[in-house]
Motif scaffolding. Structure first.
Motif, short mmCIF file in Angstrom:
data_model
loop_
_atom_site.label_atom_id
_atom_site.label_comp_id
_atom_site.label_asym_id
_atom_site.label_seq_id
_atom_site.Cartn_x
_atom_site.Cartn_y
_atom_site.Cartn_z
N GLY A 108 7.08 5.29 10.86
CA GLY A 108 5.81 4.58 10.90
C GLY A 108 5.05 4.60 9.58
O GLY A 108 5.35 5.38 8.67
N LYS A 109 4.03 3.75 9.52
CA LYS A 109 3.23 3.62 8.30
C LYS A 109 2.09 4.63 8.23
O LYS A 109 1.48 4.82 7.18
CB LYS A 109 2.64 2.21 8.21
N ASP A 110 1.80 5.27 9.38
CA ASP A 110 0.63 6.16 9.41
C ASP A 110 0.99 7.63 9.15
O ASP A 110 0.20 8.53 9.43
CB ASP A 110 -0.09 6.02 10.75
N ILE A 111 2.21 7.89 8.65
CA ILE A 111 2.58 9.26 8.32
C ILE A 111 2.02 9.62 6.93
O ILE A 111 1.63 8.74 6.16
CB ILE A 111 4.12 9.45 8.33
N LYS A 112 2.02 10.90 6.62
CA LYS A 112 1.57 11.34 5.30
C LYS A 112 2.73 11.17 4.33
O LYS A 112 3.81 11.73 4.53
CB LYS A 112 1.12 12.80 5.34
N ILE A 113 2.52 10.40 3.28
CA ILE A 113 3.59 10.13 2.33
C ILE A 113 3.01 9.98 0.93
O ILE A 113 1.93 9.41 0.76
CB ILE A 113 4.36 8.85 2.77
N LYS A 114 3.71 10.54 -0.08
CA LYS A 114 3.21 10.41 -1.45
C LYS A 114 4.38 10.46 -2.44
O LYS A 114 5.42 11.08 -2.18
CB LYS A 114 2.20 11.51 -1.78
N LYS A 115 4.20 9.78 -3.53
CA LYS A 115 5.22 9.71 -4.57
C LYS A 115 5.17 10.96 -5.44
O LYS A 115 4.10 11.38 -5.88
CB LYS A 115 4.99 8.46 -5.42
N ILE A 116 6.33 11.57 -5.68
CA ILE A 116 6.40 12.73 -6.56
C ILE A 116 6.78 12.31 -7.97
O ILE A 116 6.16 12.72 -8.95
CB ILE A 116 7.41 13.77 -6.02
N ASN A 117 7.81 11.49 -8.07
CA ASN A 117 8.20 10.91 -9.36
C ASN A 117 8.93 9.60 -9.09
O ASN A 117 8.89 9.10 -7.97
CB ASN A 117 9.04 11.88 -10.20
N GLU A 118 9.59 9.06 -10.08
CA GLU A 118 10.24 7.76 -9.93
C GLU A 118 11.42 7.81 -8.96
O GLU A 118 11.87 6.78 -8.48
CB GLU A 118 10.72 7.24 -11.30
N GLU A 119 11.92 9.01 -8.67
CA GLU A 119 13.11 9.13 -7.82
C GLU A 119 12.84 9.81 -6.49
O GLU A 119 13.61 9.63 -5.54
CB GLU A 119 14.21 9.92 -8.56
N ILE A 120 11.77 10.56 -6.39
CA ILE A 120 11.52 11.39 -5.20
C ILE A 120 10.15 11.11 -4.60
O ILE A 120 9.17 10.91 -5.33
CB ILE A 120 11.63 12.90 -5.55
#
Length: 334
Positions: free
Chosen positions: A278-290
């Motif tokens: 789903g779209k409402d989970i907690k998600i964040k970019k760490i770097n260009e690959e992860i």
């Protein structure tokens, strides 16, 4: 009897015209008044004069609000236009056909029936695209013809807040080591409180609560037979919001308590993670690959998702789950 039949035929003019327009006209095929007359004569053995045809088409437009192109619009002939608010458009009909054709949870008989109903809503020219239609699918269609009836029974039970009972079937090897389906027979018939039907993993599922249990159960509708509504009131332990949350965070239709998980994934799994959890989970970019993701889910189902994507997933927590996955991988390569 023939006099009655002739009387009925005379009174059916507007329906003959409407059906003829639906059957023989589309954006590329228009009919003149005389062509409509000839089609009706051929299909219904009824003679309608051109003035009656024009008068009834005006009646369909002015009184019954049908969207029909006329000579005034195109200077070529008549065609009926689908009402987007009340009728399926061609793309929608084609989507329904493809969905049922490739769905394994419905029997071939149900699939054929639905496809024929969709085709009946098309013009004969649109039907031509499905003249020799055959889905490219393995022999995995369900043999259970009760699934549509099951849906109706479950919806009625949910509406009236009643319990249900049914028989559940699974594959087994018989005494001759041949594959067969057999009924799972409990000592005491199940009494279940139904909450919701939902779609996942290309199957229809029922989420419910069994008498005497605390955890929710999930059953595939295509494996259910002989379903009945009981007089007993449904257990109202779970609210609609709780059920929706449970469904949204269940990965592989496994039951159990939901736990918080934290993972790091290769960016190639971004679409997969969002579409699965789903779209409402907690998600964040760490770097260009992860990227990092955190959400609640049933671990027994989540385990299979992790194993399918193990090369691109790093499990951060819970620690016991991480150890379990590590053990499974080590055991599998011995």
């Amino acid at each position: 009897m023939n006099d009655k039949k002739n009387l009925y035929k005379k009174n059916g003019n507007i329906l003959y015209i409407l059906n003829t327009l639906k059957k023989y006209t589309d954006v590329n095929h228009l009919l003149t008044t005389n062509e409509i007359k000839l089609k009706i004569k051929k299909d219904y053995e009824v003679d309608i004069d051109p003035r009656t045809i024009r008068r009834n088409i005006n009646l369909l437009i002015e009184v019954f609000n049908y969207d029909i192109e006329t000579y005034q619009d195109n200077h070529r002939g008549y065609r009926i236009i689908r009402d987007a608010f009340f009728e399926f458009e061609l793309g929608e009909l084609e989507t329904i056909i493809q969905t049922f054709a490739y769905s394994s949870f419905v029997s071939k008989e149900i699939t054929d029936s639905v496809i024929n109903k969709c085709l009946s809503m098309m013009s004969i020219y649109e039907q031509e695209n499905y003249k020799n239609y055959q889905a490219s699918i393995k022999n995995i269609k369900s043999d259970n013809k009760e699934i549509i009836n099951n849906i109706e029974i479950i919806n009625e039970a949910i509406k009236n807040k009643k319990k249900i009972t049914f028989e559940y079937y699974k594959y087994f090897f018989n005494e001759n080591n041949q594959l067969t389906t057999e009924k799972i027979i409990p000592k005491i018939p199940y009494k279940l409180s139904p909450y919701k039907i939902f779609y996942g993993l290309q199957k229809l599922y029922l989420i419910c609560l069994k008498d005497g249990m605390k955890e929710l159960l999930i059953y595939r509708l295509d494996k259910i037979k002989n379903m009945k509504i009981l007089k007993e009131k449904r257990n109202e332990k779970y609210s609609e919001q709780e059920i929706d949350y449970y469904v949204k965070n269940n990965v592989a239709m496994f039951t159990g308590e939901q736990e918080k998980v934290e993972i790091e994934c290769n960016i190639i799994l971004l679409d997969n993670v969002i579409e699965t959890f789903g779209k409402d989970i907690k998600i964040k970019k760490i770097n260009e690959e992860i990227f990092y993701a955190s959400f609640y889910t049933v671990l027994s189902g989540f385990k299979y998702w992790c194993l399918r994507n193990i090369e691109n997933v790093k499990i951060l927590s819970p620690l016991k789950f991480k150890k379990e996955i590590t053990k499974i991988i080590k055991e599998s390569i011995k």
